[in-house]
Design an enzyme around this catalytic site. Structure first.
Site, mmCIF file in Angstrom:
data_model
loop_
_atom_site.group_PDB
_atom_site.id
_atom_site.type_symbol
_atom_site.label_atom_id
_atom_site.label_comp_id
_atom_site.label_asym_id
_atom_site.label_seq_id
_atom_site.Cartn_x
_atom_site.Cartn_y
_atom_site.Cartn_z
ATOM 1 C CG ASP A 43 -0.532 0.521 2.414
ATOM 2 O OD1 ASP A 43 -1.241 1.326 3.029
ATOM 3 O OD2 ASP A 43 0.586 0.142 2.818
ATOM 4 C CG ASP A 45 0.450 5.381 3.220
ATOM 5 O OD1 ASP A 45 -0.786 5.410 3.156
ATOM 6 O OD2 ASP A 45 1.084 4.447 3.754
ATOM 7 C CG ASP A 124 5.175 4.604 13.626
ATOM 8 O OD1 ASP A 124 5.844 4.885 12.611
ATOM 9 O OD2 ASP A 124 4.301 3.722 13.624
HETATM 10 P P1 ATP Z 1 1.831 -1.281 6.689
HETATM 11 O O1 ATP Z 1 1.089 -0.599 5.579
HETATM 12 O O2 ATP Z 1 2.744 -2.377 6.276
HETATM 13 O O3 ATP Z 1 0.974 -1.629 7.824
HETATM 14 P P2 ATP Z 1 2.872 1.355 7.179
HETATM 15 O O4 ATP Z 1 4.138 1.796 7.836
HETATM 16 O O5 ATP Z 1 2.648 1.799 5.778
HETATM 17 O O6 ATP Z 1 2.852 -0.207 7.310
HETATM 18 P P3 ATP Z 1 0.432 2.685 7.749
HETATM 19 O O7 ATP Z 1 -0.515 2.429 8.868
HETATM 20 O O8 ATP Z 1 -0.004 2.450 6.349
HETATM 21 O O9 ATP Z 1 1.705 1.821 8.099
HETATM 22 O O10 ATP Z 1 0.951 4.182 7.911
HETATM 23 C C1 ATP Z 1 1.727 4.862 6.963
HETATM 24 C C2 ATP Z 1 2.776 5.700 7.673
HETATM 25 O O11 ATP Z 1 2.137 6.658 8.534
HETATM 26 C C3 ATP Z 1 3.715 4.943 8.590
HETATM 27 O O12 ATP Z 1 4.800 4.407 7.887
HETATM 28 C C4 ATP Z 1 4.129 5.989 9.581
HETATM 29 O O13 ATP Z 1 5.116 6.831 9.039
HETATM 30 C C5 ATP Z 1 2.863 6.797 9.734
HETATM 31 N N1 ATP Z 1 2.032 6.296 10.835
HETATM 32 C C6 ATP Z 1 1.006 5.430 10.741
HETATM 33 N N2 ATP Z 1 0.455 5.186 11.927
HETATM 34 C C7 ATP Z 1 1.157 5.900 12.805
HETATM 35 C C8 ATP Z 1 1.070 6.084 14.206
HETATM 36 N N3 ATP Z 1 0.154 5.438 14.926
HETATM 37 N N4 ATP Z 1 1.943 6.932 14.799
HETATM 38 C C9 ATP Z 1 2.878 7.591 14.066
HETATM 39 N N5 ATP Z 1 3.002 7.460 12.756
HETATM 40 C C10 ATP Z 1 2.164 6.624 12.111
HETATM 41 MG MG MG Z 2 0.970 1.636 4.697
#
Ligand code: ATP
Ligand code: MG
Length: 411
Positions: A43, A45, A124
Site C-alpha cells: 500500500d 502513502d 512513529d
Molecule cells: P503497513 O502498511 O505495512 O501496515 P505502514 O508503515 O505503511 O505499514 P500505515 O498504517 O499504512 O503503516 O501508515 C503509513 C505511515 O504513517 C507509517 O509508515 C508511519 O510513518 C505513519 N504512521 C502510521 N500510523 C502511525 C502512528 N500510529 N503513529 C505515528 N506514525 C504513524
Molecule cells: Mg501503509
C-alpha cells in the site's frame, strides 16, 4: 537506490501531478521501508504540502475523509491512495483546537499543517519516516532510517515513552514491524512497550479490530502472537486466555499457524474463522466439564463470549454470525445420523467448520477419527456415503449392546 518498478504507477502519477501543480510530494512510510528491505510494497502513502482542499481540487476522483486526521483518498478503478498533508505534530505555538490530547496524553486530533521536517518528526519509527521522490529518485531521511534499515533495528522517533502515551497502538505496531521485517526492537522501545502497553485498554475497539487484522492476517500471525505474549499484550487483542490449559494454547497456536499457511498458499482468509478458533477455548470453558459439552449452556454462552471480544476489538456483525455458525457446526459434525451428513456437506460453512474440526483435533493431540471420517465422507459418491453412515449405525448399536451387557449368544 530504490527499485521503483515495484511501486504503483498510479501512486507515482499522483506525486507527479502534485509536483506539476507546484506542490512538494513524496511517497512515504511503509512502501519505502518495504522496498528497501526486499519486501513487495503493497500500500502506498503520499505526503505533500498541498492542503486537503487543494488536493481535492486537483484530483476529480478524490474525497476528503476523517475529522481527527483529515486525509484525501485519491482513487481510480482499482486503487485507492492515501494522500496526507504534512502535519506539524507537537508545536508550542499551535492552535489548541487543532491538536488535542486526553488525560493520558493520547492524541485526539491533529490537523495542524507543517513542513516535511515536522511531518517526519511525528511519525512513529525511523524506518517509517523515509520520503521518496520518484522524479529525482532520491530518499530524504531525517532520523537515520536508512542506517537503521541496514542495522535491522526498529528505533522510535523521539522518546518512545512519550510517543506511546500519545498513541498506545504504536506498541502493537512495533511488534508487527519487527516480525514482518525481521528487525530487533531497540531497548528503549522495548521498555516503553512494557511501561505503556497498559494504555491499550483505552484505545477504541474499532481501531483495535483494524490492528487485530493487520497483526494476525499478514502471514506472521504465530510469531506476532508469541511476541505479543512475551510483552503481555495479547490480552488487548484477544479475550480468551491462552493460559487456561495446554489445549487453549495449542488451539490458538494451531489456528494462527493455519492462517499463516493459508496466506502462504494464497488461500482465502477471514478474521471470522480465526476469531471462532481463538475464542473457542473460552466458550468450552464456560459450557463443559472435563467429559462433555452442556449443549444448553453452549448456546447460552455464545453471545457473551462474542461480547467480551467485541469490547476489545469491535467484531463486525457479519463475522459474528459466521463465528456462531462455525461453533454450532462443531456440534453438528458429531452427529452423523440418517440424511443429516448429506445435508451438512452442502452447508455453506461446512468447509470452514470441517477445517476448524481438524485444527481442534490437532490441538487436542488426539488421533483424528471424526475429522478423518469427514475427510473420507466428502470424497465418496452418494451410495458410498450411505454405506458409511450405515456402518456407523451398526458400530453404534454394537457399542450400545456392549455397554448394556447384551451379547448375541444370550438372546
Ligand atoms: P503497513 O502498511 O505495512 O501496515 P505502514 O508503515 O505503511 O505499514 P500505515 O498504517 O499504512 O503503516 O501508515 C503509513 C505511515 O504513517 C507509517 O509508515 C508511519 O510513518 C505513519 N504512521 C502510521 N500510523 C502511525 C502512528 N500510529 N503513529 C505515528 N506514525 C504513524
Ligand atoms: Mg501503509
Amino acid at each position: 537506490m530504490i527499485d521503483s518498478s515495484k511501486f504503483s504507477k498510479f501512486a507515482i502519477s499522483i506525486v507527479h501531478t502534485l509536483q506539476e501543480n507546484n506542490f512538494e510530494a513524496y511517497l512515504v512510510g511503509g512502501c519505502i521501508r518495504d522496498a528497501l528491505t526486499g519486501i513487495n510494497p503493497k500500500d502506498f502513502d503520499i505526503a505533500t504540502n498541498a492542503k486537503p482542499e487543494e488536493i481535492r481540487r486537483i484530483f476529480k476522483a478524490s474525497r476528503i475523509i476523517g475529522k481527527r486526521f483529515k486525509l484525501v483518498h485519491v482513487f481510480n478503478r482499482s486503487e485507492l491512495i492515501e494522500v496526507a498533508t504534512f502535519r506539524a505534530g507537537k508545536l508550542k505555538s499551535q492552535n489548541p483546537n487543532n491538536f488535542v490530547k486526553d488525560d493520558s496524553g493520547k492524541i485526539l486530533r491533529d490537523n495542524t499543517w507543517g513542513t516535511i521536517q515536522q511531518d517526519c518528526h511525528r511519525r512513529d519509527f525511523t524506518v517509517n519516516a523515509l520520503y521518496y521522490c520518484p522524479s529525482r529518485n532520491k530518499v530524504q531521511d531525517f532520523h537515520g532510517g536508512l542506517k537503521h534499515i541496514n542495522k535491522k533495528i526498529l528505533v522510535s522517533i523521539g522518546d518512545p515513552q512519550g510517543r506511546f502515551e500519545e498513541d498506545p497502538v504504536r506498541a502493537l505496531r512495533a511488534v508487527r514491524f519487527s516480525t514482518k521485517l525481521g528487525f530487533k526492537i531497540d531497548n528503549k522501545v522495548k521498555d516503553a512497550i512494557y511501561d505503556k502497553g497498559h494504555l491499550l485498554s483505552g484505545v477504541s475497539n474499532a481501531r483495535l479490530f483494524d490492528e487485530f487484522c493487520k497483526i494476525f492476517l499478514n502471514g506472521h500471525a504465530e510469531k506476532n502472537f508469541k511476541k505479543l505474549n512475551s510483552f503481555n499484550l495479547s490480552k488487548y487483542l484477544i479475550s480468551s486466555n491462552p493460559g487456561l490449559s495446554d489445549f487453549s494454547m495449542n488451539l490458538m497456536i494451531e489456528a494462527l499457524r493455519n492462517t499463516d499457511k493459508r496466506i502462504k498458499n494464497k488461500k482465502s482468509i477471514t478474521p471470522g474463522f480465526l476469531l471462532a478458533a481463538l475464542l473457542w477455548p473460552s466458550l468450552i470453558e464456560k459450557c463443559s466439564n472435563k467429559e462433555e459439552i452442556n449443549i444448553r449452556k453452549f448456546f447460552r454462552s455464545m453471545d457473551g463470549i462474542l461480547k467480551e471480544q467485541h469490547r476489545l476489538t469491535a467484531i463486525p456483525r457479519k463475522f459474528q454470525t459466521y463465528i456462531k455458525d462455525i461453533w454450532v457446526l462443531q456440534l453438528k459434525l458429531e452427529s452423523r445420523i440418517g440424511k443429516y451428513p448429506h445435508k451438512l456437506v452442502k452447508h455453506s460453512r461446512f468447509r470452514a467448520a470441517y477445517d476448524f474440526l481438524l485444527i481442534r483435533e490437532l490441538a487436542a493431540r488426539e488421533k483424528s477419527t471424526l475429522g478423518k471420517w469427514w475427510t473420507k465422507f466428502q470424497n465418496k459418491n452418494h451410495s458410498e456415503r450411505e454405506i458409511a453412515i450405515n456402518a456407523l449405525k451398526v458400530k453404534r448399536e454394537q457399542e450400545a449392546d456392549k455397554k448394556f451387557g447384551f451379547s448375541s449368544e444370550l438372546i
